[in-house]
Design an enzyme around this catalytic site. Sequence first.
Site, short mmCIF file in Angstrom:
data_model
loop_
_atom_site.label_atom_id
_atom_site.label_comp_id
_atom_site.label_asym_id
_atom_site.label_seq_id
_atom_site.Cartn_x
_atom_site.Cartn_y
_atom_site.Cartn_z
N ASP A 184 56.98 81.62 24.35
CA ASP A 184 57.07 81.26 22.93
C ASP A 184 58.44 81.55 22.33
OD1 ASP A 184 57.08 83.99 22.90
OD2 ASP A 184 55.26 84.23 21.69
N GLY A 185 59.36 82.10 23.16
CA GLY A 185 60.72 82.36 22.67
C GLY A 185 60.80 83.57 21.74
N ASP A 231 69.14 87.93 37.91
CA ASP A 231 69.43 87.44 36.54
C ASP A 231 69.54 88.61 35.56
OD1 ASP A 231 66.59 87.42 37.33
OD2 ASP A 231 66.22 87.09 35.20
N ASN A 232 69.25 89.82 36.01
CA ASN A 232 69.38 90.98 35.13
C ASN A 232 70.54 91.88 35.53
OD1 ASN A 232 67.20 90.15 33.60
ND2 ASN A 232 65.73 91.33 34.78
P1 AMP Z 1 63.24 88.82 31.86
O1 AMP Z 1 62.22 89.10 32.90
O2 AMP Z 1 62.93 89.44 30.55
O3 AMP Z 1 64.61 89.13 32.32
O4 AMP Z 1 63.16 87.23 31.60
C1 AMP Z 1 63.13 86.31 32.63
C2 AMP Z 1 63.14 84.91 32.10
O5 AMP Z 1 61.96 84.64 31.32
C3 AMP Z 1 64.31 84.58 31.20
O6 AMP Z 1 64.69 83.25 31.45
C4 AMP Z 1 63.73 84.73 29.82
O7 AMP Z 1 64.44 83.98 28.87
C5 AMP Z 1 62.32 84.19 30.03
N1 AMP Z 1 61.38 84.71 29.03
C6 AMP Z 1 60.88 85.95 28.96
N2 AMP Z 1 60.05 86.09 27.90
C7 AMP Z 1 60.02 84.89 27.27
C8 AMP Z 1 59.35 84.37 26.11
N3 AMP Z 1 58.56 85.13 25.37
N4 AMP Z 1 59.58 83.08 25.79
C9 AMP Z 1 60.38 82.31 26.53
N5 AMP Z 1 61.03 82.73 27.63
C10 AMP Z 1 60.86 84.00 28.00
MG MG Z 2 66.43 89.02 31.92
#
Ligand code: AMP
Ligand code: MG
Length: 494
Positions: free
Chosen positions: A125-126, A252-253
Amino acid sequence: MKSELSVNFNNSFAALSKDFYVKMHPEAMPDLKLIKFNEPLSDLLGLPSKQLLEQSGIDFLGGKKILNNQEPLAQVYAGHQFGNFVPQLGDGRAMLLGEVIGKDGTRCDIQLKGSGKTPFSRMGDGRSGLGPVLREYIVSEAMFTLGIPTTRALAALFTGETVVREFPVPGAILARVAKSHLRIGTFEYFARRGQANKVKELADYVIDRHYSDIKKGPKKYCMLLEKVIRNQAFLIAKWMSVGFIHGVMNTDNMTLSGETIDFGPCAFMDHFDFDRVYSSIDLQGRYKFSNQPYIAVWNLTRLAESLLPLIDEDQATAIKEAENLLEIFLPLFTDHWINLIGKKLAIKEPKTHDKALIENLFKNMQTGNSDFTLTFRNLRNLLKKSQESKWFSLFSNPKNPELQNWSKIWKNRIELNDSTKAAITQRINNNNPAIIPRNHLIEQCISSSLKGDLSRFHRLIKALELPFTDQAEFYDLTKPPEENEIVYQTFCGT
Ligand code: AMP
Ligand code: MG
């Protein structure tokens, strides 16, 4: 008369070719309210701090008000998540507001997290719930005061929305600041698609922005790899020296600048365990405490693969050169580790032979289940006969002969410094925090904030501003959790 809000943006990423981002505005949130504003950081960035506290400034910080000189954008990247390649990730709930040059001359990104959907949101949901925003605010600022390279928190805001997670929670945005948000996964995105010219464009950009000293060197792409390896070796050693577990070291982190980024299921350990895992999704313990250096090498190998065509036209030569560079990581990490832990043990100039002393302490901490932070901070108790038992009582078996023996060897080693007890105590205090953001405290902050009481959050932030000082008024925040307060799992930051 009020003057118009103006921010001195100086955008460079937006000038790269269009494959690197999607230019777009954040979603306009209904009712932006400030939870916390980091005025010292704002001042350091040369932002108009006073104006940012007015509603138009708050709307700017939450991405609702876009200034004329802004080009907000969502960045694209890929990444290996738990070892599996995902060809496209990208800013799914984040957006780059722009770059500013801080008073210290450093170019910084201002990025929003939780600012709405983008073309990279996939099923998400962004948005961000309040909990992950408070968690990142607390932990990233704590990392900063602990002297660990990290992204920082500029502001936390309520969006005025409710977002649905396990149950409905207030929506929130974190405005964060980084030297850049470029990741190993940014290189992987283009390398895996065979876009060699984009890999080169990105490498030149990263060198320009972060490593300009190698710009004119003969083997600048090799040197870029070496720089990132060196920064990561330092970073991981710093994390581990305070018992920090990142929790989701996907490619990616992992930043190219060497800063800690993306505080999802991360945690500082209380009771020491080499195999400690907090993340609820890390079932195999891939990202457990003791695995972090090896995972860093794995990630850096993915970076090296992406850079191969730039390292040498001949693939075999490129592979050899990359392998040689990757081999420096573990010895370098070990040097940093000995140096950092040696300093924590109040050794003035730690030497390679101190490795045994360090390893034996951790073995005792493991068998004695002692609190990581207090084991180091309270070493000063060993300097006074009357206080000694306080230190031993941190361990489940204080009379353990190995532990008793360790304390004697340590004291002998410390005497080699030829310092006064006051000087040794000072060294212990300067190198070992009294306070870290313990997981149970973060959880307590979040749960009372969800009930509308932000006072615990503000108090913890205040206490963490001076982690190396004994602050009597915050003594309760330095204690390990009671049995019923222990948090065993942390969750992804969505
Ligand atoms: P993360 O695991 O937090 O590093 O995120 C991994 C990927 O999932 C990234 O591309 C984020 O932008 C995407 N992402 C995480 N949470 C959301 C969310 N609530 N809405 C859209 N994309 C998300
Ligand atoms: Mg991330």
